[in-house]
Write an enzyme that holds these catalytic residues in place. Structure first.
Site, PDB file in Angstrom:
ATOM      1  N   ARG A 295       0.864  -1.186   0.000  1.00  0.00           N
ATOM      2  CA  ARG A 295       0.000   0.000   0.000  1.00  0.00           C
ATOM      3  C   ARG A 295       0.894   1.228   0.000  1.00  0.00           C
ATOM      4  O   ARG A 295       1.712   1.408   0.900  1.00  0.00           O
ATOM      5  CB  ARG A 295      -0.913  -0.055   1.230  1.00  0.00           C
ATOM      6  CG  ARG A 295      -1.344   1.264   1.791  1.00  0.00           C
ATOM      7  CD  ARG A 295      -2.475   1.139   2.805  1.00  0.00           C
ATOM      8  NE  ARG A 295      -2.117   0.467   4.055  1.00  0.00           N
ATOM      9  CZ  ARG A 295      -1.491   1.061   5.072  1.00  0.00           C
ATOM     10  NH1 ARG A 295      -1.070   2.304   4.982  1.00  0.00           N
ATOM     11  NH2 ARG A 295      -1.243   0.393   6.176  1.00  0.00           N
ATOM     12  N   HIS A 299      -3.065   4.318   5.505  1.00  0.00           N
ATOM     13  CA  HIS A 299      -4.284   3.496   5.544  1.00  0.00           C
ATOM     14  C   HIS A 299      -5.496   4.301   5.071  1.00  0.00           C
ATOM     15  O   HIS A 299      -6.252   3.850   4.220  1.00  0.00           O
ATOM     16  CB  HIS A 299      -4.473   3.004   6.981  1.00  0.00           C
ATOM     17  CG  HIS A 299      -5.837   2.505   7.315  1.00  0.00           C
ATOM     18  ND1 HIS A 299      -6.433   1.454   6.653  1.00  0.00           N
ATOM     19  CD2 HIS A 299      -6.741   2.901   8.262  1.00  0.00           C
ATOM     20  CE1 HIS A 299      -7.643   1.230   7.168  1.00  0.00           C
ATOM     21  NE2 HIS A 299      -7.848   2.100   8.126  1.00  0.00           N
ATOM     22  N   TYR A 308       4.947   4.537  11.477  1.00  0.00           N
ATOM     23  CA  TYR A 308       5.168   3.084  11.580  1.00  0.00           C
ATOM     24  C   TYR A 308       5.937   2.469  10.416  1.00  0.00           C
ATOM     25  O   TYR A 308       6.209   1.288  10.426  1.00  0.00           O
ATOM     26  CB  TYR A 308       3.834   2.356  11.781  1.00  0.00           C
ATOM     27  CG  TYR A 308       2.776   2.627  10.727  1.00  0.00           C
ATOM     28  CD1 TYR A 308       2.763   1.941   9.518  1.00  0.00           C
ATOM     29  CD2 TYR A 308       1.762   3.564  10.966  1.00  0.00           C
ATOM     30  CE1 TYR A 308       1.790   2.183   8.562  1.00  0.00           C
ATOM     31  CE2 TYR A 308       0.778   3.811  10.022  1.00  0.00           C
ATOM     32  CZ  TYR A 308       0.794   3.125   8.813  1.00  0.00           C
ATOM     33  OH  TYR A 308      -0.169   3.357   7.876  1.00  0.00           O
TER      34      TYR A 308
END
Lengths: 378, 350
Positions: A295, A299, A308
């Protein structure tokens, strides 16, 4: 060998393919042409699909159409981010990086007949199944004529009775047992339909996936469980989600095949899902397909992925962007030249512009309709 | 366990709805079983799935004989996975079947709540009427059968609380047939509650043929002038016993309403009764906090305040897990005719 490369990002890319990663040149930091990677060499029981070659037996019109869907999904996703940052779209959940696998899978199915039970990253999948750019933009801007939910659901919750895209929810993987159910009905009714349901490797942790796979395996149902493994469950890396390398290895526990495929290789995914669909239609049961991909965006529009993951890791994967890889493949096989490729990009851009204009001008829902359709009309 | 359930009852049979000669006297469980059979004969889209529903015929024998007649494609023994049962049934409903899912005990339904409350109940609304989920979820519920904490629960309130699903709880064999027929033919998910203590203890006349009891319509079991008792399920029978004793003792005229349908709730019948009697006792064997009894009491308080001659009284289980196993503990927890009688006398004296 993997150990010869340096850099955390590079290693992260390799880890996605479960060890035995090889590169053409073991010395530089980031250079992983995935078509040469031994995908999933660490598989316990799943098989590993080979990289695609050439046109995979598809005619050039089909290849150009597939590319257009990949490009359209990317352009729509990018536009929705812009609208979000401009304060016009409240929310976006992004599928950038997933588009190639989704389009490859969609084209392996009988669109208009088979069922898609998507999750919130399946923009490209849903477009390939029939939703239009305008439909998607109506949903993004919560307009009355949003055909997926009439402005009721957050964007990214694709659904359409007309196109056999089953409406889903936000709690992950709840749609997976629904696919077992649609497949059961297809089997006993003899409709010949295949159901495909998608979920991330994060969603693969849910009990519903186990319950659905188990039931489907027992009855040899015509269903494909399609895991889009992008290595992160929002922020949690795969090492904290599972103790094994491959979701597809779990298929052995349900009595059907698991297949690992490079999710940035559109035609490799096409071939794997085609085989799975053929198998399903022959009455041989389900397949668990795991597409390894990445990705590119956070998100959602409310996430910040810098907390992260290393931007260098994102950059490394962007070098294997399915959009770019597929464009190169089309050039290589002569399905496009630079001019016709530019033409497709222009068309996609104008489609997205038109969809945006129409949706921005479209009315919001009438507030008096907020309580409609809780139950069937009497 | 099941043998215990079959023998354990002290409730008196009550009459169902007779319609002259064209009816049969049968137990509650026979009414459900024969209705399932008739609906499956009438519509091949109707399928049953659940744990032990096949050759075993269900742990209570509600589905006995069905797999023999309809085969294993239509009577499906599932793995022991409640979320999977409901989730699979949702997919079946989407693709043209009419699933009837059995959850073996209501105490086991919790792991399927996501599928029921978030999925089945919301599918129509979230898709703006593009999809629907016509399915029935049959669930044995209720206590007083030595079922302890995990074979006794009545957690209907959380379903009543959730938009998009209907909830019914018949108290007679006739209503079991009529409501099950209506539930199977409804366009939305319906939770069909079967009090397990009633399966073999309650008998009554059941009309033959397509007998339909409408969803959302209460039944006045007996008319009265001094106080209204509103309840459902097994508590209809416990209330009837209490009413008989109190009426005999005090001469009071007591009206009894069997809700039958917990959602939609028949507020009209409730309010008309309370406006006539001026007093109401609302009975549930479920935990009282935020219960169906709470909702009925609130509705009466809001919409019949001026007609009330006494406090709306709830008789419900305490805020204690339903329900302990040992007989004295179970008895202390369980609502019965005696506890209902205490509340009735107190309110009549108010």
């Amino acid at each position: 060998m993997a150990t010869e490369t340096t850099g955390a990002a590079d290693k992260a890319v390799q880890r996605a393919f479960a060890g035995k990663t090889t590169t053409e040149n073991g010395s530089s930091s980031i250079h992983l042409p995935l078509e040469h990677v031994d995908v999933g060499g660490g598989a316990l029981s799943a098989t590993v699909a080979p990289p695609s070659e050439g046109d995979a037996g598809l005619d050039h019109d089909t290849l150009r159409e597939m590319y257009e869907y990949v490009a359209l999904a990317r352009a729509l996703d990018e536009r929705m981010w812009q609208l979000n940052r401009a304060g016009k779209a409240a929310f976006i959940v992004s599928g950038q990086g997933h588009e190639g696998a989704q389009v490859g899978a969609a084209f392996a199915l009988e669109r208009g007949k088979d069922f898609l039970l998507p999750y919130y990253r399946d923009l490209a999948f849903s477009l390939a199944f029939g939703l239009t750019a305008e439909n998607v933009m109506m949903a993004a801007l919560a307009r009355a004529d949003d055909p997926t939910s009439g402005g009721r659901q957050m964007p990214g919750h694709y659904g359409s009775r007309k196109f056999n895209i089953i409406s889903g929810s936000s709690p992950v993987s709840t749609q997976v047992p629904h696919a077992t159910g649609t497949a059961y009905a297809a089997k006993v009714r003899g409709t010949g339909q295949v159901s495909i349901t998608c979920f991330g490797e994060g969603g693969a942790s849910k009990g519903d996936v186990h319950e659905a796979c188990n039931f489907a395996g027992i009855h040899k149902l015509p269903v494909i469980f399609f895991c889009e493994n992008n290595r992160y469950a929002i922020s949690v890396p795969i090492e904290r989600q599972m103790a094994i390398d491959n979701v597809a290895d779990r298929a052995v526990g349900y009595g059907f095949p698991g297949v690992i495929v490079d999710g940035t290789d559109v035609l490799a995914v096409y071939q794997v899902v085609k085989d799975a669909a053929d198998r399903a239609r022959r009455g041989e049961g389900p397949t668990l397909v795991e597409a390894k991909l990445y990705r590119f965006q956070p998100h959602t529009s409310d996430d910040d992925d810098r907390a992260y993951r290393d931007p260098e890791e994102v950059k490394a994967w962007r070098d294997h962007d399915p959009l770019l890889r597929f464009a190169q493949r089309l050039l290589d096989v002569g399905a496009v030249d630079e001019d016709s490729l530019a033409g497709i990009k222009d068309k996609v851009r104008s489609d997205v512009d038109a969809a945006t204009d129409v949706a921005e001008a479209a009315p919001l829902p009438d507030s008096a309709t907020f309580d409609h359709h809780v139950y069937a009309a009497q | 366990m099941v043998e215990t359930l079959e023998r354990t009852t002290d409730a008196k049979p009550m009459n169902g709805v007779a319609d002259g000669g064209d009816s049969t006297n049968m137990t509650f469980i026979e009414a459900i079983n024969t209705t399932l059979r008739d609906e499956m004969r009438a519509d091949e889209r109707v399928v049953i799935l659940g744990e032990d529903v096949g050759p075993r015929g269900g742990v209570f024998r509600v589905t006995a004989g069905l797999i023999e007649e309809f085969g294993e494609d239509r009577v499906i023994d599932t793995p022991l996975a409640e979320s999977g049962i409901i989730g699979t049934a949702i997919g079946m409903a989407i693709n043209g079947l009419r699933p009837i899912a059995e959850i073996q005990f209501m105490d086991f339904i919790h792991s399927a709540l996501d599928q029921i409350l978030n999925e089945a109940a919301r599918l129509r609304y979230r898709s703006n009427n593009d999809f629907s989920c016509p399915m029935v979820i049959r669930v044995p519920f209720g206590g007083g059968v030595h079922g302890a904490l995990y074979h006794s629960q009545s957690i209907e309130a959380m379903f009543v609380h959730t938009p998009g699903i209907k909830v019914v709880a018949p108290a007679t064999p006739a209503d079991a047939r009529g409501l099950l027929h209506s539930a199977i033919h409804d366009g939305d998910p319906v939770l069909f509650l079967e009090h397990k203590k009633m399966y073999r203890s309650i008998k009554g006349e059941v009309p033959a043929g397509d007998y339909e009891a409408p969803l959302g319509k209460a039944r006045i079991v007996q008319e009265g002038a001094d106080v209204t008792v509103v309840t459902y399920g097994m508590m209809v029978h416990e209330s009837q016993r209490a009413i008989g004793e109190v009426a005999k003792e005090t001469g009071a005229s007591i009206e009894l309403i069997d809700l039958r349908s917990l959602k939609p709730l028949d507020t009209e019948t409730i309010l008309n009764s309370v406006k006539k009697t001026g007093k109401a006792v609302v009975v549930t064997e479920a935990n009282g906090l935020c219960s169906v009894a709470s909702e009925v009491a609130a509705t009466i308080g809001e919409q019949a305040f001026a007609w009330l001659d006494g406090p709306v009284t709830r008789v419900a289980a305490p805020d204690v897990p339903a329900m302990p196993f040992s007989p004295p503990l179970e008895h202390a927890f369980m609502i019965d005719a005696e506890k209902i009688g205490v509340a009735l006398r107190k309110l009549l004296d108010f």
